[in-house]
Scaffold this motif. Sequence first.
Motif, PDB file in Angstrom:
ATOM      1  N   MET A   1       0.849  -1.190   0.000  1.00 48.50           N
ATOM      2  CA  MET A   1       0.000   0.000   0.000  1.00 48.50           C
ATOM      3  C   MET A   1       0.884   1.240   0.000  1.00 48.50           C
ATOM      4  O   MET A   1       0.640   2.181   0.725  1.00 48.50           O
ATOM      5  CB  MET A   1      -0.914  -0.062   1.224  1.00 48.50           C
ATOM      6  N   HIS A   2       1.893   1.216  -0.808  1.00 54.77           N
ATOM      7  CA  HIS A   2       2.838   2.322  -0.890  1.00 54.77           C
ATOM      8  C   HIS A   2       2.222   3.609  -1.440  1.00 54.77           C
ATOM      9  O   HIS A   2       2.796   4.677  -1.298  1.00 54.77           O
ATOM     10  CB  HIS A   2       4.062   1.914  -1.719  1.00 54.77           C
ATOM     11  N   ARG A   3       1.035   3.523  -2.041  1.00 53.68           N
ATOM     12  CA  ARG A   3       0.378   4.692  -2.630  1.00 53.68           C
ATOM     13  C   ARG A   3      -0.640   5.347  -1.695  1.00 53.68           C
ATOM     14  O   ARG A   3      -1.349   6.262  -2.108  1.00 53.68           O
ATOM     15  CB  ARG A   3      -0.341   4.282  -3.918  1.00 53.68           C
ATOM     16  N   ASP A  52      -6.448  -4.101  -7.247  1.00 54.39           N
ATOM     17  CA  ASP A  52      -5.513  -5.202  -7.047  1.00 54.39           C
ATOM     18  C   ASP A  52      -4.567  -5.008  -5.860  1.00 54.39           C
ATOM     19  O   ASP A  52      -3.586  -5.718  -5.742  1.00 54.39           O
ATOM     20  CB  ASP A  52      -4.693  -5.418  -8.319  1.00 54.39           C
ATOM     21  N   CYS A  53      -4.865  -4.073  -4.967  1.00 49.93           N
ATOM     22  CA  CYS A  53      -3.902  -3.786  -3.895  1.00 49.93           C
ATOM     23  C   CYS A  53      -3.936  -4.816  -2.762  1.00 49.93           C
ATOM     24  O   CYS A  53      -2.986  -4.932  -2.017  1.00 49.93           O
ATOM     25  CB  CYS A  53      -4.087  -2.380  -3.344  1.00 49.93           C
ATOM     26  N   GLY A  54      -5.029  -5.536  -2.599  1.00 48.24           N
ATOM     27  CA  GLY A  54      -5.115  -6.559  -1.561  1.00 48.24           C
ATOM     28  C   GLY A  54      -5.567  -6.058  -0.193  1.00 48.24           C
ATOM     29  O   GLY A  54      -5.865  -6.847   0.688  1.00 48.24           O
ATOM     30  N   ALA A  77     -12.502   1.371  20.741  1.00 48.99           N
ATOM     31  CA  ALA A  77     -11.955   2.190  19.657  1.00 48.99           C
ATOM     32  C   ALA A  77     -12.696   1.947  18.346  1.00 48.99           C
ATOM     33  O   ALA A  77     -12.984   0.803  17.987  1.00 48.99           O
ATOM     34  CB  ALA A  77     -10.472   1.899  19.473  1.00 48.99           C
ATOM     35  N   LYS A  78     -13.009   3.032  17.661  1.00 49.41           N
ATOM     36  CA  LYS A  78     -13.610   2.998  16.326  1.00 49.41           C
ATOM     37  C   LYS A  78     -12.888   4.040  15.484  1.00 49.41           C
ATOM     38  O   LYS A  78     -13.385   5.155  15.309  1.00 49.41           O
ATOM     39  CB  LYS A  78     -15.099   3.325  16.386  1.00 49.41           C
ATOM     40  N   PRO A  79     -11.716   3.695  15.000  1.00 52.50           N
ATOM     41  CA  PRO A  79     -10.974   4.690  14.210  1.00 52.50           C
ATOM     42  C   PRO A  79     -11.758   5.094  12.963  1.00 52.50           C
ATOM     43  O   PRO A  79     -12.591   4.332  12.468  1.00 52.50           O
ATOM     44  CB  PRO A  79      -9.686   3.957  13.844  1.00 52.50           C
ATOM     45  N   ASP A  80     -11.493   6.292  12.481  1.00 53.07           N
ATOM     46  CA  ASP A  80     -12.218   6.787  11.319  1.00 53.07           C
ATOM     47  C   ASP A  80     -12.028   5.874  10.113  1.00 53.07           C
ATOM     48  O   ASP A  80     -12.984   5.599   9.390  1.00 53.07           O
ATOM     49  CB  ASP A  80     -11.790   8.218  10.987  1.00 53.07           C
ATOM     50  N   PHE A  81     -10.805   5.387   9.906  1.00 51.92           N
ATOM     51  CA  PHE A  81     -10.526   4.500   8.785  1.00 51.92           C
ATOM     52  C   PHE A  81      -9.493   3.457   9.172  1.00 51.92           C
ATOM     53  O   PHE A  81      -8.582   3.742   9.948  1.00 51.92           O
ATOM     54  CB  PHE A  81      -9.971   5.272   7.575  1.00 51.92           C
ATOM     55  N   LEU A  82      -9.634   2.279   8.595  1.00 50.00           N
ATOM     56  CA  LEU A  82      -8.620   1.240   8.685  1.00 50.00           C
ATOM     57  C   LEU A  82      -8.290   0.785   7.270  1.00 50.00           C
ATOM     58  O   LEU A  82      -9.183   0.626   6.434  1.00 50.00           O
ATOM     59  CB  LEU A  82      -9.119   0.026   9.478  1.00 50.00           C
ATOM     60  N   VAL A  83      -7.016   0.581   7.019  1.00 50.03           N
ATOM     61  CA  VAL A  83      -6.567  -0.028   5.777  1.00 50.03           C
ATOM     62  C   VAL A  83      -5.945  -1.344   6.209  1.00 50.03           C
ATOM     63  O   VAL A  83      -4.918  -1.357   6.892  1.00 50.03           O
ATOM     64  CB  VAL A  83      -5.545   0.867   5.038  1.00 50.03           C
ATOM     65  N   HIS A  84      -6.618  -2.446   5.853  1.00 49.21           N
ATOM     66  CA  HIS A  84      -6.194  -3.734   6.385  1.00 49.21           C
ATOM     67  C   HIS A  84      -6.724  -4.874   5.529  1.00 49.21           C
ATOM     68  O   HIS A  84      -7.420  -4.650   4.541  1.00 49.21           O
ATOM     69  CB  HIS A  84      -6.665  -3.881   7.842  1.00 49.21           C
ATOM     70  N   VAL A  85      -6.359  -6.063   5.929  1.00 51.70           N
ATOM     71  CA  VAL A  85      -6.910  -7.276   5.334  1.00 51.70           C
ATOM     72  C   VAL A  85      -7.804  -7.873   6.415  1.00 51.70           C
ATOM     73  O   VAL A  85      -7.293  -8.420   7.401  1.00 51.70           O
ATOM     74  CB  VAL A  85      -5.802  -8.270   4.917  1.00 51.70           C
ATOM     75  N   PRO A  86      -9.120  -7.716   6.301  1.00 54.36           N
ATOM     76  CA  PRO A  86     -10.009  -8.216   7.346  1.00 54.36           C
ATOM     77  C   PRO A  86      -9.765  -9.703   7.635  1.00 54.36           C
ATOM     78  O   PRO A  86      -9.597 -10.504   6.720  1.00 54.36           O
ATOM     79  CB  PRO A  86     -11.411  -7.999   6.762  1.00 54.36           C
ATOM     80  N   GLY A  87      -9.692 -10.007   8.927  1.00 57.43           N
ATOM     81  CA  GLY A  87      -9.503 -11.393   9.339  1.00 57.43           C
ATOM     82  C   GLY A  87      -8.057 -11.828   9.463  1.00 57.43           C
ATOM     83  O   GLY A  87      -7.789 -12.970   9.829  1.00 57.43           O
ATOM     84  N   HIS A  88      -7.115 -10.911   9.200  1.00 56.85           N
ATOM     85  CA  HIS A  88      -5.694 -11.267   9.257  1.00 56.85           C
ATOM     86  C   HIS A  88      -4.911 -10.156   9.945  1.00 56.85           C
ATOM     87  O   HIS A  88      -4.702  -9.085   9.362  1.00 56.85           O
ATOM     88  CB  HIS A  88      -5.128 -11.492   7.857  1.00 56.85           C
ATOM     89  N   ASN A  92      -2.582  -5.688   8.812  1.00 56.31           N
ATOM     90  CA  ASN A  92      -2.936  -4.372   9.353  1.00 56.31           C
ATOM     91  C   ASN A  92      -1.955  -3.335   8.821  1.00 56.31           C
ATOM     92  O   ASN A  92      -0.808  -3.273   9.253  1.00 56.31           O
ATOM     93  CB  ASN A  92      -2.911  -4.396  10.882  1.00 56.31           C
ATOM     94  N   HIS A  93      -2.424  -2.513   7.890  1.00 54.74           N
ATOM     95  CA  HIS A  93      -1.519  -1.531   7.295  1.00 54.74           C
ATOM     96  C   HIS A  93      -1.607  -0.152   7.954  1.00 54.74           C
ATOM     97  O   HIS A  93      -0.613   0.362   8.430  1.00 54.74           O
ATOM     98  CB  HIS A  93      -1.755  -1.397   5.794  1.00 54.74           C
TER      99      HIS A  93
END
Length: 129
Positions: A1-3, A52-54, A77-88, A92-93
Amino acid sequence: MHRLTELLAQAAAAIPRQYFQLPVDGQEDPIYRERVYCYELYHQLRSIWPRDCGYSLGGEVDKAGHRLIRGNDLDSAKPDFLVHVPGHMDGNHAVIEVKPVHATNKAIRADIETLRNFRDYAEYERAIL
């Protein structure tokens, strides 16, 4: 997720003015509503999200009772946004919090503490305020 930084900048630049300052009937000055802005930011991000970022973009994901991060001030906690792979947990990015320019120091410190806890205890690679 370099972008991610690039995507955030592009999405934020596309947000129309009324999502920054919400007009209110009967009131001369518009007001800032964090939720309104965040929902539009989510919409703008989803519209340019790489297929295709995963990673998944999640808004206000409730972490209450998550068995792997219970405690550490993350139970509610309920952060405004998460960038992650749910279930793994190894996917967690980034955890993202949004605050208006007029936020109090107390509110900003609380979000910084939440972000720190997500980095330290939930193994997110990045924390963005």
